[in-house]
Design an enzyme around this catalytic site. Sequence first.
Site, PDB file in Angstrom:
ATOM      1  N   SER A  43       3.955  -3.411  -7.668  1.00  0.00           N
ATOM      2  CA  SER A  43       4.109  -1.998  -8.001  1.00  0.00           C
ATOM      3  C   SER A  43       4.432  -1.888  -9.486  1.00  0.00           C
ATOM      4  CB  SER A  43       5.208  -1.356  -7.159  1.00  0.00           C
ATOM      5  OG  SER A  43       6.435  -1.987  -7.401  1.00  0.00           O
ATOM      6  N   LYS A  91      -0.729   9.139 -15.016  1.00  0.00           N
ATOM      7  CA  LYS A  91      -0.342   8.605 -13.707  1.00  0.00           C
ATOM      8  C   LYS A  91      -0.939   9.478 -12.621  1.00  0.00           C
ATOM      9  CE  LYS A  91       2.215   6.536 -10.499  1.00  0.00           C
ATOM     10  NZ  LYS A  91       1.349   6.453  -9.351  1.00  0.00           N
TER      11      LYS A  91
END
Length: 177
Positions: A37, A70
């Site tokens: 992640s 993002k």
Amino acid sequence: LEAAHPYFPTADSPIHRVGGAPLPHFTSVAHAIPMQSLDNTYSPTELEAFVDRIQKALEGEKLGFVIEPKIDGVAVSIRYEKGKFTQGLTRGDGQWGDDVTANLRTIRKLPLEIKNHAPVLEVRGEVYYPQAAFAKLNKQREAAGEALFANPRNAAAGTLKQLDSRLVAKRPLSIVL
């Protein structure tokens, strides 16, 4: 039409996008390379410390950065073999992910064939709900008396984890790779 004219079908034909019967369960598959992640920060001090650590590790090198917006979605790993999409996995625990290949095939923006004939090419990306599509989905659910989704990310995750790809095909997921 495609059955009558076998020279018409292409790798991205709709007949290759949605499967048949629902799966009984998802198969867990090991990632070829662990899928970690990403960390984030909202602090200029933390960002400066990150740049300092990189500069020290690459002493004497000129640094360059690429910044991308993002996308808040579901992380996936997409595998192509000789240019053909063969498998898609969720991030899972980073070592193992669920095989959601059939569901990923329903996403129109995902190319089922690319102009790259490497034996294996793995790309990472995010499956997400575009804002307008999410708003429309929640309006439809409200009209049908169904519970609304809390946010686009959860809706995308829940959709991607459906065992029936025909249900997934009815929802306009998108992907960025």
